[in-house]
Design an enzyme around this catalytic site. Structure first.
Site, mmCIF file in Angstrom:
data_model
loop_
_atom_site.group_PDB
_atom_site.id
_atom_site.type_symbol
_atom_site.label_atom_id
_atom_site.label_comp_id
_atom_site.label_asym_id
_atom_site.label_seq_id
_atom_site.Cartn_x
_atom_site.Cartn_y
_atom_site.Cartn_z
ATOM 1 N N CYS A 21 8.623 0.321 -4.920
ATOM 2 C CA CYS A 21 9.794 1.027 -5.464
ATOM 3 C C CYS A 21 10.948 1.015 -4.457
ATOM 4 O O CYS A 21 11.534 -0.032 -4.218
ATOM 5 C CB CYS A 21 9.380 2.432 -5.882
ATOM 6 S SG CYS A 21 10.554 3.186 -7.020
ATOM 7 N N HIS B 171 4.128 1.818 -9.185
ATOM 8 C CA HIS B 171 3.468 2.550 -8.103
ATOM 9 C C HIS B 171 1.946 2.443 -8.173
ATOM 10 O O HIS B 171 1.309 3.252 -8.851
ATOM 11 C CB HIS B 171 3.840 4.042 -8.194
ATOM 12 C CG HIS B 171 5.260 4.325 -7.848
ATOM 13 N ND1 HIS B 171 5.663 4.632 -6.565
ATOM 14 C CD2 HIS B 171 6.379 4.342 -8.605
ATOM 15 C CE1 HIS B 171 6.974 4.838 -6.555
ATOM 16 N NE2 HIS B 171 7.431 4.663 -7.776
ATOM 17 N N GLU C 186 -0.070 3.352 -5.903
ATOM 18 C CA GLU C 186 -0.647 4.536 -5.230
ATOM 19 C C GLU C 186 -0.725 5.743 -6.159
ATOM 20 O O GLU C 186 -1.402 6.711 -5.848
ATOM 21 C CB GLU C 186 0.165 4.869 -3.972
ATOM 22 C CG GLU C 186 1.432 5.680 -4.191
ATOM 23 C CD GLU C 186 2.611 4.869 -4.712
ATOM 24 O OE1 GLU C 186 2.421 3.697 -5.079
ATOM 25 O OE2 GLU C 186 3.729 5.415 -4.776
#
Lengths: 233, 91
Positions: free
Chosen positions: A86, A203, A205
């Protein structure tokens, strides 16, 4: 595997990356403040998401001049693995470690939602656990994710398979409807020529545990773990 | 050394879609301003610089644009120089 998670003023996914790596993947991760310049001993450097320097001027434009970025450039030149997520992707293009630019979404919306991505290159250190054409479900959260690059570079990157992720339907169709931001050719993530630097808007994560709605982020972060342990794709 | 003011305009290249400009134009159309055929939104920066000459100030401003103020991949810039303190002058 030892992983550095760089923290810029305004990063806000640093703790998510740290948590996913340590608690869900068992990786030895450490925060590295942007003023530090020593990143020796790390296998992987992650530039996390957020709004470094408030996105002033352009997203990532000021963070790329942080002291740590000199070391990250050198680390990347020596073949170290760098993952920009990002805002981290935005910093990598501003730093010239990846080509192109990330512009305001064509719909002018801040899109915070789950997307589906097609893996177009499974032969990178970031995707070695995946199958070609596999569809991953990962969240996005950005207002400036519209990837843009000149046509010559686009052709080179397309031909060489350096476009790693594209926004696609659950069936793997990278059509206009599956594109959340107007990104050129539905591009969601690319690697550099050498294959050791990857930038992606979604993302991973935020999807390493079913408690938060999905585990497909493990395909990406887990690939890195495999690569570092094996030393090859 | 003399102080100069650099007035810098940064715009997206004409070939790059500017959704902000499109949204502003649509809003103007909704308000009834059908005469507005296109809108592009950019940035305006004002810098005070120290340099030996106007040319030196221009070269410095150019360097700053190339390094940080504009992104050459998608933006172009225009620099205008004025003597510093001009705005305080007048008749």
């Amino acid at each position: 595997m030892k992983c550095a998670v760089v923290v810029f003023p305004g990063s806000n996914c640093d703790a998510d990356v740290y948590h996913a790596l340590t608690d869900d993947l068992g990786v030895d991760a450490h925060y590295v403040w942007h003023r530090e310049s020593d990143i020796t001993g790390y296998d992987v450097v992650v530039l996390p998401g957020g709004f470094s320097y408030g996105d002033y001027l352009r997203a990532g434009a000021i963070a790329r001049f942080s002291p740590v970025m000199v070391s990250v450039q050198r680390f990347a030149q020596r073949g170290g693995l760098v993952l920009g997520i990002c805002n981290g992707f935005q910093i990598l293009v501003e730093a010239g470690l990846l080509p192109g630019a990330l512009l305001k979404n064509d719909n002018l919306q801040f899109r915070c939602e789950w997307t589906t991505l097609r893996v177009d290159n499974h032969c990178t250190p970031f995707t070695s656990r995946c199958r070609k054409g596999q569809v991953l479900s990962l969240p996005i959260a950005h207002g400036e994710g519209r990837y843009h690059v000149d046509s010559d570079t686009l052709k080179e990157w397309n031909d060489a398979g350096r476009i790693v992720f594209r926004y696609a339907t659950a069936e793997g169709d990278a059509c206009r409807e599956a594109n959340p931001n107007g990104s050129l050719h539905n591009i969601a993530g690319i690697v550099n020529r050498e294959g050791n630097v990857l930038g992606m808007m979604p993302h991973p994560e935020r999807a390493t545990n079913s408690l938060v709605g999905g585990e497909d982020g493990r395909w990406v972060l887990g690939s890195l773990v495999d690569y570092v342990e094996r030393g090859c794709v | 050394m003399v102080e100069y003011r650099a007035l810098i305009k940064v715009m997206l290249k004409p070939t790059v879609l500017d959704p902000q400009g499109v949204a502003v134009r649509n809003s103007l159309l909704t308000m009834g301003y059908e005469a507005v055929k296109s809108v592009r939104v950019g940035k305006h920066l004002e810098l005070t610089l120290e340099a030996n000459s106007e040319n030196g100030a221009y070269c410095l401003a150019q360097e700053l644009c190339d390094e940080l103020l504009a992104n050459p991949v998608v933006e172009e810039y225009h620099i205008e120089l004025a003597p510093a303190g001009e705005e305080k002058g007048g008749t």
